[in-house]
Design a protein around this motif. Structure first.
Motif, PDB file in Angstrom:
ATOM      1  N   MET A 105     -27.038 -25.704  35.739  1.00 45.40           N
ATOM      2  CA  MET A 105     -26.497 -26.953  36.288  1.00 45.40           C
ATOM      3  C   MET A 105     -25.433 -27.587  35.385  1.00 45.40           C
ATOM      4  SD  MET A 105     -27.682 -27.500  39.281  1.00 45.40           S
ATOM      5  CE  MET A 105     -26.796 -29.053  39.393  1.00 45.40           C
ATOM      6  N   THR A 106     -25.253 -27.046  34.189  1.00 45.39           N
ATOM      7  CA  THR A 106     -24.321 -27.638  33.221  1.00 45.39           C
ATOM      8  C   THR A 106     -22.951 -26.970  33.315  1.00 45.39           C
ATOM      9  OG1 THR A 106     -26.238 -27.912  31.772  1.00 45.39           O
ATOM     10  CG2 THR A 106     -24.065 -28.232  30.770  1.00 45.39           C
ATOM     11  N   PRO A 107     -21.851 -27.761  33.362  1.00 45.78           N
ATOM     12  CA  PRO A 107     -20.516 -27.140  33.379  1.00 45.78           C
ATOM     13  C   PRO A 107     -20.327 -26.226  32.157  1.00 45.78           C
ATOM     14  CG  PRO A 107     -20.354 -29.489  33.836  1.00 45.78           C
ATOM     15  CD  PRO A 107     -21.776 -29.231  33.425  1.00 45.78           C
ATOM     16  N   PRO A 108     -19.645 -25.066  32.315  1.00 39.27           N
ATOM     17  CA  PRO A 108     -19.574 -24.066  31.246  1.00 39.27           C
ATOM     18  C   PRO A 108     -19.140 -24.593  29.876  1.00 39.27           C
ATOM     19  CG  PRO A 108     -18.687 -23.153  33.263  1.00 39.27           C
ATOM     20  CD  PRO A 108     -18.997 -24.586  33.553  1.00 39.27           C
ATOM     21  N   VAL A 109     -18.099 -25.419  29.842  1.00 40.30           N
ATOM     22  CA  VAL A 109     -17.634 -25.918  28.532  1.00 40.30           C
ATOM     23  C   VAL A 109     -18.696 -26.810  27.906  1.00 40.30           C
ATOM     24  CG1 VAL A 109     -15.880 -27.284  27.324  1.00 40.30           C
ATOM     25  CG2 VAL A 109     -15.195 -25.727  29.122  1.00 40.30           C
ATOM     26  N   LEU A 110     -19.308 -27.669  28.723  1.00 41.14           N
ATOM     27  CA  LEU A 110     -20.357 -28.546  28.200  1.00 41.14           C
ATOM     28  C   LEU A 110     -21.591 -27.758  27.771  1.00 41.14           C
ATOM     29  CD1 LEU A 110     -20.273 -31.730  30.478  1.00 41.14           C
ATOM     30  CD2 LEU A 110     -19.338 -31.401  28.192  1.00 41.14           C
ATOM     31  N   TYR A 111     -21.834 -26.647  28.437  1.00 44.22           N
ATOM     32  CA  TYR A 111     -22.959 -25.789  28.050  1.00 44.22           C
ATOM     33  C   TYR A 111     -22.724 -25.234  26.640  1.00 44.22           C
ATOM     34  CZ  TYR A 111     -26.648 -22.277  28.266  1.00 44.22           C
ATOM     35  OH  TYR A 111     -27.770 -21.527  28.000  1.00 44.22           O
ATOM     36  N   ASP A 112     -21.501 -24.744  26.391  1.00 45.83           N
ATOM     37  CA  ASP A 112     -21.165 -24.257  25.046  1.00 45.83           C
ATOM     38  C   ASP A 112     -21.281 -25.377  24.018  1.00 45.83           C
ATOM     39  OD1 ASP A 112     -20.731 -21.650  25.808  1.00 45.83           O
ATOM     40  OD2 ASP A 112     -18.547 -21.768  25.827  1.00 45.83           O
TER      41      ASP A 112
END
Length: 317
Positions: free
Chosen positions: A83-90
């Motif tokens: 559910m987390t946007p890819p950049v925010l996940y990183d």
């Protein structure tokens, strides 16, 4: 051979309908985990963001908050990751690696060695926005020595573009002179060359290095360096050769032996499912003569396993 991600945008997408489906799956007694996992693995990350927005508009509630309260354990971690946007996940993974008890060097190495310069710049900007902190300062505050220096070079995201034919021979000679040829190791040369050249250029350098030294560059790094520096240099070399092969190997070792490294397994399955999971699967089979699907099947259980298998895509994986 198919390449790219196993998760694609859903063609008949309707954010409101999906939000209602998820709401019903969590409403009342018991949770319909099957519906949740099937729906979320069949939508792209961008579509999941629209579902979260629709969910808030329709129900005045936070979808991630509701998922967290209904799910648990590794399954919850996996779903929240999706559910987390890819950049925010990183950003989240890096922050946890730095701010947790002790430093999780494996996470710093994996993310900074495998992302493109453009992605690294996006991560730095998002980290600043999320945490009002400088990623480079946080990394340097938590690491030291040559390992720290290599991470700082990767954080500059200043790799040259393309192949500089005039530099191939010189780079290979410099690497040889910095390691195998001398007593002791000149780590700075390894850091400068491996941290600043493009993947295409490095592949040519590795070929030339082999003819000059008689060794693969990985063998020399194994012998000439140690600790965090060795880990990050090897990761950079492996990613220059093939990012999918690097992740295939990481997945294999996350599940090999006693106990599973679920943090690594979740992080790779979430972050690569839309990028190159089909290529990772193919490399996995080539390198380990077994399918990623069967190893996940044998190493995990429950809804967590079902979700991972859907992200892996098909049992021929």
């Amino acid at each position: 051979m198919a390449s790219g991600g196993t998760v694609k945008p859903y063609p008949q997408f309707d954010a409101n309908a999906d939000a209602q489906t998820l709401y019903k799956a969590m409403k009342g007694l018991g949770t319909d985990e099957e519906t949740i996992l099937k729906l979320l693995t069949a939508r792209s990350n961008a579509q999941r963001q629209q579902i979260a927005l629709a969910y808030k508009t329709l129900h005045g509630k936070d979808l991630i908050g509701d998922l967290k309260s209904e799910l648990g354990g590794k399954f919850e971690t996996l779903v929240v990751g999706l559910m987390t946007p890819p950049v925010l996940y990183d950003v989240h993974e890096l922050r946890s690696a730095i701010k947790g008890a002790g430093t999780d060097e494996k996470v710093l190495v994996e993310i900074l060695a495998s992302r493109t310069p453009k992605q690294v710049k996006e991560i730095i900007a998002a980290y600043k926005k999320e945490h009002n902190a400088d990623l480079e300062a946080d990394v340097t505050g938590d690491t030291s020595g040559h390992f720290q220096r290599m991470l700082v070079v990767l954080l500059q995201a200043g790799r040259q573009q393309g192949i500089d034919a005039g530099k191939i021979e010189q780079d290979a000679q410099d690497l040889f002179a910095a390691g195998e040829k001398k007593y002791g190791t000149d780590e700075d040369t390894f850091i400068t060359i491996l941290g600043n050249r493009s993947a295409e250029h490095l592949r040519k350098v590795f070929e030339k290095y082999m003819t000059i030294s008689g060794f693969e560059i990985e063998e020399s790094i194994e012998r000439e360096t140690s600790g965090g520096l060795k880990s990050v240099l090897l990761a950079v070399v492996k990613c220059a050769r093939s990012v999918p092969a690097y992740f295939a190997e990481s997945l294999y070792f996350a599940m090999k032996g006693a106990g599973t490294d679920d943090k690594t397994l979740i992080r790779i399955m979430v972050s690569r499912s839309e990028v190159d999971m089909l290529d990772i699967r193919a490399q996995f089979r080539k390198m380990f003569a077994t399918s990623l699907h069967s190893v996940i099947q044998g190493d995990t259980s429950g809804d967590y396993r079902k979700t991972l298998l859907l992200l892996c895509g098909g049992n021929d994986a």
